[in-house]
Design an enzyme around this catalytic site. Structure first.
Site, short mmCIF file in Angstrom:
data_model
loop_
_atom_site.label_atom_id
_atom_site.label_comp_id
_atom_site.label_asym_id
_atom_site.label_seq_id
_atom_site.Cartn_x
_atom_site.Cartn_y
_atom_site.Cartn_z
N PHE A 109 0.79 -1.24 0.12
CA PHE A 109 0.01 0.06 -0.09
C PHE A 109 0.81 1.24 0.10
CE2 PHE A 109 -2.30 -3.45 2.37
CZ PHE A 109 -3.47 -3.17 2.05
N ASP A 110 0.32 2.31 -0.74
CA ASP A 110 1.11 3.51 -0.45
C ASP A 110 0.30 4.17 0.70
OD1 ASP A 110 2.20 6.27 -0.87
OD2 ASP A 110 0.22 6.79 -2.10
N GLY A 111 0.76 5.25 1.19
CA GLY A 111 0.27 5.71 2.55
C GLY A 111 -0.93 6.75 2.18
N LYS A 213 9.24 4.06 -6.71
CA LYS A 213 8.91 2.82 -5.94
C LYS A 213 9.11 1.70 -6.73
CE LYS A 213 5.36 5.54 -3.37
NZ LYS A 213 4.10 5.60 -3.01
N LYS A 269 4.56 11.38 -4.45
CA LYS A 269 4.31 11.53 -3.34
C LYS A 269 4.83 10.55 -2.25
CE LYS A 269 0.32 10.37 -2.65
NZ LYS A 269 0.65 8.86 -1.91
#
Length: 269
Positions: A109-111, A213, A269
């Site tokens: 997951f991204d935050g 990422k 981000k």
């Protein structure tokens, strides 16, 4: 059956056969044949719940089915699901898919704007990176509000606890990852404290400080990765990771061109 097959059987399996409006009325016998074909692919997969909507939107049924996650290639339907408070993301066809584990399900997951709200992203967009860091430091002990996929992480956590109760904490067949462009020193603390305040655990937290990422995901080899930024989704897909877009938060804007007829943002981000 692979662990991914088990995972899909735990959550609602929604077959989109009847949702194609060009088909009009439902061909029940053809649908039944399609369903049997899917069951044959996964010999141990028991599919009991499905809905045939005759071309109408399935979104209204998702809550009644207690859906933990809705995935679709239709970004409009994904947005509708998110507006109903259901964890949802857009999937894409990709040419390259990295080989993944068959004994451990890995979900990344991204935050911000995925597990968490887009509160901090709004500060960054409006006032820049320095103000973002100041804001995160000042609010370090204030939990972030929940994002659209928090409930899905909770569902995974409940599954993990069943294995923990059997003494399988170290070799649990489900593993979760936070892969965020936040930096550990300046803004990562608030993310971790937020998860702790929710009573949720994440197995691995990776703070990339703005780095791409894709290479990290190539190392993790998750079965699926969720991010609100198309920049990261596309970077992950190029590395062979099944990456899904969560169209939520201030970073979204609609474009109408080609593959990228999706919500895009050039900001990392």
């Amino acid at each position: 059956m692979t662990l991914w097959g088990f995972f899909t059987s735990f959550f609602l399996i929604y077959l989109l056969y009847s949702h194609n409006p060009r088909r009009g009325s439902i061909d029940t016998f053809q649908f039944h044949d399609t369903l049997n074909f899917v069951i044959l692919l996964f010999a141990e997969l028991f599919i009991e719940r499905f809905c045939m909507t005759g071309g109408n939107s399935p979104i209204g049924y998702l809550k009644a089915y207690h859906t933990n996650l809705y995935l679709s290639a239709d970004p409009i339907k994904v947005r509708e699901a998110l507006e109903e408070g259901i964890a949802a993301a857009t999937m894409f066809t990709q040419e390259k898919i990295t080989e993944v584990s068959e004994t451990q399900l890995r979900v990344a997951f991204d935050g911000d704007a995925v597990l968490f709200s887009d509160e901090s992203e709004q500060i960054y967009k409006a006032h820049g990176l320095d103000k973002f860091f100041e804001h995160e430091k000042a609010h370090e002990n204030k939990p972030l509000d929940h994002g659209p996929l928090k409930g899905f992480l909770e569902a995974l956590g409940k599954l993990q606890k069943k294995f923990y109760g059997k003494g399988q904490r170290m070799d649990c067949p489900i593993r979760t990852y936070l892969v965020t462009a936040r930096s550990a020193a300046s803004s990562g603390t608030r993310a971790l404290k937020t998860l702790r305040s929710w009573g949720l655990e994440i197995d691995e937290a990776l703070f990339l400080a703005g780095a791409p990422k894709g290479p990290m995901l190539e190392k993790i080899r998750p079965h699926i990765f969720f991010d609100d930024q198309m920049f990261h989704v596309e970077g992950a897909a190029e590395m062979g990771t099944v990456a899904c877009h969560v169209p939520y938060g201030i970073a979204q804007r609609i474009t109408k061109t080609g593959i990228k007829d999706r919500e895009t943002s050039s900001e990392t981000k």
